[in-house]
Write a protein that holds these residues in place. Structure first.
Motif, PDB file in Angstrom:
ATOM      1  N   VAL A  15       0.859  -1.188   0.000  1.00 32.26           N
ATOM      2  CA  VAL A  15       0.000   0.000   0.000  1.00 32.26           C
ATOM      3  C   VAL A  15       0.892   1.234   0.000  1.00 32.26           C
ATOM      4  CG1 VAL A  15      -1.734   1.338   1.258  1.00 32.26           C
ATOM      5  CG2 VAL A  15      -1.844  -1.151   1.282  1.00 32.26           C
ATOM      6  N   SER A  16       0.459   2.255  -0.729  1.00 33.00           N
ATOM      7  CA  SER A  16       1.076   3.574  -0.636  1.00 33.00           C
ATOM      8  C   SER A  16      -0.009   4.589  -0.340  1.00 33.00           C
ATOM      9  CB  SER A  16       1.800   3.934  -1.932  1.00 33.00           C
ATOM     10  OG  SER A  16       2.920   3.096  -2.125  1.00 33.00           O
ATOM     11  N   ILE A  17       0.314   5.562   0.512  1.00 29.99           N
ATOM     12  CA  ILE A  17      -0.659   6.543   0.987  1.00 29.99           C
ATOM     13  C   ILE A  17      -0.129   7.949   0.731  1.00 29.99           C
ATOM     14  CG2 ILE A  17      -1.781   7.514   3.042  1.00 29.99           C
ATOM     15  CD1 ILE A  17      -2.991   4.897   2.351  1.00 29.99           C
ATOM     16  N   GLY A  18      -1.001   8.822   0.237  1.00 31.57           N
ATOM     17  CA  GLY A  18      -0.692  10.242   0.119  1.00 31.57           C
ATOM     18  C   GLY A  18      -1.707  11.055   0.893  1.00 31.57           C
ATOM     19  N   MET A  19      -1.242  12.024   1.675  1.00 32.15           N
ATOM     20  CA  MET A  19      -2.115  12.884   2.470  1.00 32.15           C
ATOM     21  C   MET A  19      -1.948  14.336   2.030  1.00 32.15           C
ATOM     22  SD  MET A  19      -4.133  11.739   4.829  1.00 32.15           S
ATOM     23  CE  MET A  19      -4.402  10.586   6.177  1.00 32.15           C
ATOM     24  N   ILE A  20      -3.065  15.012   1.850  1.00 33.64           N
ATOM     25  CA  ILE A  20      -3.070  16.425   1.486  1.00 33.64           C
ATOM     26  C   ILE A  20      -3.833  17.215   2.539  1.00 33.64           C
ATOM     27  CG2 ILE A  20      -3.998  18.097  -0.179  1.00 33.64           C
ATOM     28  CD1 ILE A  20      -3.364  16.052  -2.371  1.00 33.64           C
ATOM     29  N   ARG A  21      -3.244  18.314   2.986  1.00 30.46           N
ATOM     30  CA  ARG A  21      -3.900  19.237   3.919  1.00 30.46           C
ATOM     31  C   ARG A  21      -3.702  20.649   3.402  1.00 30.46           C
ATOM     32  NH1 ARG A  21      -5.536  15.124   5.158  1.00 30.46           N
ATOM     33  NH2 ARG A  21      -5.770  14.114   7.183  1.00 30.46           N
ATOM     34  N   ASN A  22      -4.737  21.461   3.521  1.00 28.90           N
ATOM     35  CA  ASN A  22      -4.669  22.844   3.032  1.00 28.90           C
ATOM     36  C   ASN A  22      -4.248  22.899   1.566  1.00 28.90           C
ATOM     37  OD1 ASN A  22      -5.345  23.936   5.612  1.00 28.90           O
ATOM     38  ND2 ASN A  22      -3.224  23.665   6.256  1.00 28.90           N
ATOM     39  N   ASN A  23      -4.730  21.908   0.805  1.00 28.27           N
ATOM     40  CA  ASN A  23      -4.482  21.821  -0.640  1.00 28.27           C
ATOM     41  C   ASN A  23      -3.022  21.585  -0.988  1.00 28.27           C
ATOM     42  OD1 ASN A  23      -7.209  22.258  -1.243  1.00 28.27           O
ATOM     43  ND2 ASN A  23      -6.948  24.475  -1.238  1.00 28.27           N
ATOM     44  N   LYS A  24      -2.203  21.160  -0.023  1.00 29.32           N
ATOM     45  CA  LYS A  24      -0.799  20.897  -0.263  1.00 29.32           C
ATOM     46  C   LYS A  24      -0.437  19.502   0.245  1.00 29.32           C
ATOM     47  CE  LYS A  24       0.546  25.762   0.104  1.00 29.32           C
ATOM     48  NZ  LYS A  24       1.401  26.755   0.834  1.00 29.32           N
ATOM     49  N   VAL A  25       0.597  18.925  -0.353  1.00 25.95           N
ATOM     50  CA  VAL A  25       1.042  17.599   0.075  1.00 25.95           C
ATOM     51  C   VAL A  25       1.538  17.681   1.517  1.00 25.95           C
ATOM     52  CG1 VAL A  25       2.662  15.722  -0.329  1.00 25.95           C
ATOM     53  CG2 VAL A  25       1.666  16.952  -2.286  1.00 25.95           C
TER      54      VAL A  25
END
Length: 392
Positions: A70-80
């Motif tokens: 599994v690979s996960i990407g998280m974005i907060r405030n429209n940024k990585v």
């Protein structure tokens, strides 16, 4: 970190007590506000704690469903915010996934293509609502791959927007034609209802390549991959991918043959990494809101078979925009795009009103079993998992 926080908070409290004894009310109010803001800041979870939280959830769910990687990407405030990788890219060699490992993207390819089309719309190269017949030098049935449409002039109603919103009337793929004749047919008036179709996306690719005189790979590289820093992404296989790529694994955990595609297909030929695709979703969050306007309501009990039309999804206002599925959440409208092929399953979802998004990529057919739990526990959103066919 906890000791440091304790000492800082203790210092704040001591400062407040000392200041109360010396200052007037006006100064006290200013200092109290400062202290409150600092206390709130210190109480926020750090990036490290957030990563640890994600790691714990992902590893537990991977083990429960026997997911290879599994690979996960998280974005907060429209940024990585961060990207993470778990499990094996090649289990037999005990090679671990990392955030630069190339995964076959399957239908995540469609979302990148939709974004590319919208950039061409902004340049005035193509119009969303102009029939594709205006852009082709000859009638569509005169093309070898579309001769099945001879005698059915409804193809003239198809526009780029109709292709991107999956309302062409085509089956997903002609080999899945419900009449079992493997022909490309139009099953309803284009634009009148939703039915997911890779055929419609590939048709729009032909239109784009015709009017620009360039290949999809070249256009995507110039307009999307290079500007967004997607250095390990392509609609075709590149030699540099060889240094770090994953195999797909079936439900039993057996590896599948790696395909190195030499022909670009907008509907599903792309290779990418979690780092690259998370950058892409961040760009969509920042610039792609015009893609999230509902074009068609979805009235099917399940996404597949795509030509069914047998229920309502009004509770969450399930619909399709330009390249993305849409539904309502308590935090606002969410956009989503899935990817699926043997050994590869992916999910991307964002909520523009909150600036938050989650990207999940799996080199395991078992990954879909944990998608809805990952979305609930990492993003706080319940996805339409029954419609998508994602069971626990």
């Amino acid at each position: 970190m906890n000791v440091i926080r304790f000492l800082l908070i203790s210092e704040i409290r001591a400062g407040i007590n000392s200041f109360i004894a010396e200052c007037k009310l006006k100064s006290l109010m200013k200092f109290s506000l400062f202290a409150l803001l600092l206390f709130i800041f210190l109480a926020q979870p750090t990036r490290g704690q957030s990563v640890q939280h994600t790691d714990s959830i992902v590893k537990r769910l991977m083990d429960s469903a026997a997911v290879t990687g599994v690979s996960i990407g998280m974005i907060r405030n429209n940024k990585v915010l961060y990207t993470r990788a778990y499990g094996y890219r090649i289990k037999e060699k005990k090679l671990l996934n990392d955030t630069s490992t190339c995964f076959y993207a399957a239908s995540l390819s469609k979302a990148v293509f939709a974004y590319l089309v919208m950039l061409l719309v902004e340049k005035g190269t193509i119009s969303l609502d102009t029939p594709i017949a205006k852009y082709l030098p000859r009638a569509l049935p005169d093309y070898e791959n579309y001769k099945d449409l001879a005698g059915d002039d409804r193809w003239k109603l198809i526009t780029p927007a109709i292709c991107l919103s999956h309302t062409t009337g085509f089956p997903n793929w002609r080999q899945f034609n419900p009449n079992d004749n493997k022909k490309l047919e139009i099953f309803f008036t284009p634009g009148s209802r939703y039915a997911y179709s890779g055929e419609g996306i590939n048709l729009l690719q032909i239109v784009i390549e015709t009017i620009t005189g360039r290949t999809l790979e070249d256009l995507a590289k110039e307009m999307v991959f290079i500007p967004l820093g997607m250095t390990r992404t392509g609609y075709i296989w590149h030699p540099e991918f060889e240094s770090d790529y994953a195999l797909g694994y079936d439900e039993k955990g057996d590896s599948l043959r790696k395909r190195r595609r030499t022909t670009a297909g907008a509907a599903g030929s792309m290779e990418t990494t979690i780092s690259d695709y998370t950058r892409f979703i961040a760009a969509v969050m920042q610039n792609g809101h015009h893609m999230f306007v509902p074009r068609i309501k979805i009235h099917s009990l399940h996404q597949f078979p795509s030509l069914r039309n047998d229920t309502t999804n009004e509770a969450i206002h399930l619909s399709y925009g330009l390249g993305w599925g849409l539904f309502n959440t308590a935090s606002g409208t969410a956009f989503f795009k899935e990817g699926h092929d043997d050994g590869w399953v992916h999910y991307s979802i964002g909520i523009p009103s909150t600036g938050r998004a989650l990207i999940i990529m799996c080199n395991s057919s078992n990954g879909e079993k944990v998608f809805y739990k990952l979305c609930e526990q990492l993003l706080g959103v319940t996805i339409p998992w029954r419609w998508e066919g994602y069971g626990p």
